[in-house]
Write a protein that holds these residues in place. Sequence first.
Motif, mmCIF file in Angstrom:
data_model
loop_
_atom_site.group_PDB
_atom_site.id
_atom_site.type_symbol
_atom_site.label_atom_id
_atom_site.label_comp_id
_atom_site.label_asym_id
_atom_site.label_seq_id
_atom_site.Cartn_x
_atom_site.Cartn_y
_atom_site.Cartn_z
ATOM 1 N N ARG A 142 14.727 1.625 -8.079
ATOM 2 C CA ARG A 142 13.550 1.800 -8.959
ATOM 3 C C ARG A 142 12.252 1.612 -8.183
ATOM 4 N NH1 ARG A 142 16.653 -0.935 -13.280
ATOM 5 N NH2 ARG A 142 15.569 -2.864 -12.827
ATOM 6 N N GLN A 143 12.264 0.662 -7.243
ATOM 7 C CA GLN A 143 11.065 0.438 -6.416
ATOM 8 C C GLN A 143 10.795 1.665 -5.533
ATOM 9 O OE1 GLN A 143 9.010 -2.110 -6.504
ATOM 10 N NE2 GLN A 143 7.754 -1.666 -4.715
ATOM 11 N N ALA A 144 11.868 2.216 -4.975
ATOM 12 C CA ALA A 144 11.710 3.390 -4.107
ATOM 13 C C ALA A 144 11.165 4.579 -4.901
ATOM 14 C CB ALA A 144 13.048 3.743 -3.463
ATOM 15 N N ILE A 145 11.704 4.784 -6.089
ATOM 16 C CA ILE A 145 11.260 5.937 -6.895
ATOM 17 C C ILE A 145 9.804 5.751 -7.329
ATOM 18 C CG2 ILE A 145 11.647 7.236 -9.040
ATOM 19 C CD1 ILE A 145 13.811 7.789 -7.012
ATOM 20 N N TRP A 146 9.435 4.529 -7.656
ATOM 21 C CA TRP A 146 8.035 4.265 -8.001
ATOM 22 C C TRP A 146 7.115 4.642 -6.836
ATOM 23 C CZ3 TRP A 146 4.597 0.324 -6.060
ATOM 24 C CH2 TRP A 146 3.358 0.293 -6.727
ATOM 25 N N LEU A 147 7.536 4.294 -5.629
ATOM 26 C CA LEU A 147 6.714 4.596 -4.446
ATOM 27 C C LEU A 147 6.671 6.102 -4.143
ATOM 28 C CD1 LEU A 147 7.733 1.578 -2.202
ATOM 29 C CD2 LEU A 147 5.422 2.069 -3.041
ATOM 30 N N LEU A 148 7.642 6.858 -4.641
ATOM 31 C CA LEU A 148 7.617 8.312 -4.462
ATOM 32 C C LEU A 148 6.797 8.994 -5.550
ATOM 33 C CD1 LEU A 148 11.335 9.119 -3.476
ATOM 34 C CD2 LEU A 148 9.347 8.918 -1.975
ATOM 35 N N SER A 149 6.487 8.260 -6.612
ATOM 36 C CA SER A 149 5.790 8.860 -7.753
ATOM 37 C C SER A 149 4.276 8.724 -7.597
ATOM 38 C CB SER A 149 6.230 8.176 -9.054
ATOM 39 O OG SER A 149 5.536 6.946 -9.202
ATOM 40 N N ASP A 150 3.554 9.479 -8.419
ATOM 41 C CA ASP A 150 2.080 9.390 -8.380
ATOM 42 C C ASP A 150 1.584 8.063 -8.971
ATOM 43 O OD1 ASP A 150 2.230 11.893 -7.319
ATOM 44 O OD2 ASP A 150 1.869 12.917 -9.218
ATOM 45 N N ASN A 151 2.466 7.309 -9.598
ATOM 46 C CA ASN A 151 2.063 5.999 -10.146
ATOM 47 C C ASN A 151 1.649 5.030 -9.040
ATOM 48 O OD1 ASN A 151 2.591 6.723 -12.814
ATOM 49 N ND2 ASN A 151 4.759 6.237 -12.598
ATOM 50 N N SER A 152 2.067 5.319 -7.816
ATOM 51 C CA SER A 152 1.699 4.441 -6.691
ATOM 52 C C SER A 152 0.688 5.142 -5.774
ATOM 53 C CB SER A 152 2.948 4.053 -5.896
ATOM 54 O OG SER A 152 3.603 5.215 -5.435
ATOM 55 N N SER A 153 -0.200 5.926 -6.383
ATOM 56 C CA SER A 153 -1.071 6.830 -5.613
ATOM 57 C C SER A 153 -2.007 6.145 -4.613
ATOM 58 C CB SER A 153 -1.897 7.692 -6.575
ATOM 59 O OG SER A 153 -2.569 6.856 -7.498
ATOM 60 N N TYR A 154 -2.241 4.833 -4.769
ATOM 61 C CA TYR A 154 -3.150 4.149 -3.831
ATOM 62 C C TYR A 154 -2.381 3.226 -2.874
ATOM 63 C CZ TYR A 154 -7.572 2.125 -2.241
ATOM 64 O OH TYR A 154 -8.644 1.736 -1.480
ATOM 65 N N VAL A 155 -1.071 3.390 -2.831
ATOM 66 C CA VAL A 155 -0.236 2.499 -2.020
ATOM 67 C C VAL A 155 0.268 3.237 -0.782
ATOM 68 C CG1 VAL A 155 1.822 1.042 -2.007
ATOM 69 C CG2 VAL A 155 0.550 1.359 -4.145
ATOM 70 N N THR A 156 -0.114 2.763 0.374
ATOM 71 C CA THR A 156 0.465 3.321 1.609
ATOM 72 C C THR A 156 0.451 2.278 2.719
ATOM 73 O OG1 THR A 156 0.600 5.300 2.989
ATOM 74 C CG2 THR A 156 -1.617 4.368 2.684
ATOM 75 N N GLY A 157 1.387 2.430 3.655
ATOM 76 C CA GLY A 157 1.470 1.512 4.799
ATOM 77 C C GLY A 157 1.956 0.124 4.418
ATOM 78 N N ALA A 158 2.619 0.014 3.273
ATOM 79 C CA ALA A 158 3.052 -1.302 2.785
ATOM 80 C C ALA A 158 4.569 -1.471 2.927
ATOM 81 C CB ALA A 158 2.647 -1.475 1.325
ATOM 82 N N ALA A 159 4.992 -2.719 3.013
ATOM 83 C CA ALA A 159 6.424 -3.034 3.057
ATOM 84 C C ALA A 159 6.714 -3.990 1.902
ATOM 85 C CB ALA A 159 6.784 -3.668 4.391
ATOM 86 N N PHE A 160 7.519 -3.526 0.959
ATOM 87 C CA PHE A 160 7.758 -4.296 -0.267
ATOM 88 C C PHE A 160 9.086 -5.032 -0.234
ATOM 89 C CE2 PHE A 160 4.678 -1.207 -1.527
ATOM 90 C CZ PHE A 160 3.917 -1.846 -2.490
ATOM 91 N N THR A 161 9.056 -6.338 -0.399
ATOM 92 C CA THR A 161 10.316 -7.055 -0.559
ATOM 93 C C THR A 161 10.812 -6.862 -1.995
ATOM 94 O OG1 THR A 161 9.078 -9.047 -1.104
ATOM 95 C CG2 THR A 161 9.890 -8.870 1.139
ATOM 96 N N VAL A 162 12.100 -6.592 -2.120
ATOM 97 C CA VAL A 162 12.767 -6.516 -3.431
ATOM 98 C C VAL A 162 14.035 -7.330 -3.229
ATOM 99 C CG1 VAL A 162 13.522 -4.971 -5.281
ATOM 100 C CG2 VAL A 162 11.948 -4.110 -3.545
ATOM 101 N N ASP A 163 13.900 -8.648 -3.389
ATOM 102 C CA ASP A 163 14.957 -9.513 -2.857
ATOM 103 C C ASP A 163 15.289 -10.721 -3.733
ATOM 104 O OD1 ASP A 163 12.680 -11.027 -2.520
ATOM 105 O OD2 ASP A 163 13.039 -11.510 -0.414
ATOM 106 N N GLY A 164 14.930 -10.657 -4.996
ATOM 107 C CA GLY A 164 15.254 -11.780 -5.889
ATOM 108 C C GLY A 164 14.558 -13.068 -5.477
#
Length: 255
Positions: A228-250
């Motif tokens: 879900r995090q990956a798909i969000w980053l591929l969508s226009d909903n994350s249009s101002y997000v670049t060069g970031a590394a997101f932890t998704v790790d509980g």
Amino acid sequence: MKDIFGVEGKVLLVTGGASGIGAAAVKIAAASGAKVCVADVDLQAAEELARQVDPEGRNILSCQVDVSDDRSVTAMMAALVERFGRLDGAFNNAGIGLGAVESAGRKAAEVREEAWRRMLDVNLTGVWLCMKAELRTMRSGAAIVNASSIAGLSAMPMSAPYVAAKHGVVGLTKAAAIDYGPAGIRINAICPGYTDTPLIGHVGKERRSDLAARKPLGRFGQPDEIARQAIWLLSDNSSYVTGAAFTVDGGYSAT
Ligand SMILES: NC(=O)c1ccc[n+]([C@@H]2O[C@H](COP(=O)([O-])OP(=O)(O)OC[C@H]3O[C@@H](n4cnc5c(N)ncnc54)[C@H](O)[C@@H]3O)[C@@H](O)[C@H]2O)c1
């Protein structure tokens, strides 16, 4: 499914799409109305998933690729462009764990050179080769997500080649985000924690309980929670997000 992810009509590529996190991403993307290319070294598994997700095959293409092989990656892109005409988003997710290559899970100096090269070839060079092919085709508005790991942000014992490759993915992602930001292409990385997929099949029961207990959420992630995090980053909903590394790790890396 309603397109809550904002990827309806987009043409998306998922490498390593036949299993685990990649397969979850394929399912979410297809259910949201995206056209999806499921690319994997395991063609049979990719075809099976494609049939399961879109039995008529209208909006899905399965494709065999070895991401560590430039010619194979070029052929994958050619097949994708021939079928869908363009590429709006790519999840460079294919990867191998320490259990996949003999001697990779030893102390740094005890890893055999062949194992070192294989881990780096698939997990780091593979991401670069895919980006190289994708960026030739992508236009402004497109996005890339690269699979790193919590091992891309901090180290763990007996895992030098995996840690080095995944740190490399974070560096590559940041560098490429700077290079392609002016062209309107966003590039990010995700850093999952331990997630229930075949990749960590080599981790024993006792060690699993121990690792799960060290996470604030007290459990391993499920593939769709990462996807879900990956798909969000591929969508226009994350249009101002670049060069970031997101932890998704509980919460693992917060401790
Ligand atoms: N599962 C975890 O705990 C975890 C944690 C952090 C990061 N990751 C990363 O997430 C990504 C997905 O892993 P997963 O857990 O879903 O594993 P998985 O084994 O379920 O899926 C990986 C897929 O990649 C494919 N693949 C392997 N080598 C390939 C190659 N050379 N070319 C093309 N495809 C290839 C496999 O056939 C498989 O379908 C990997 O990059 C992995 O390093 C996983």
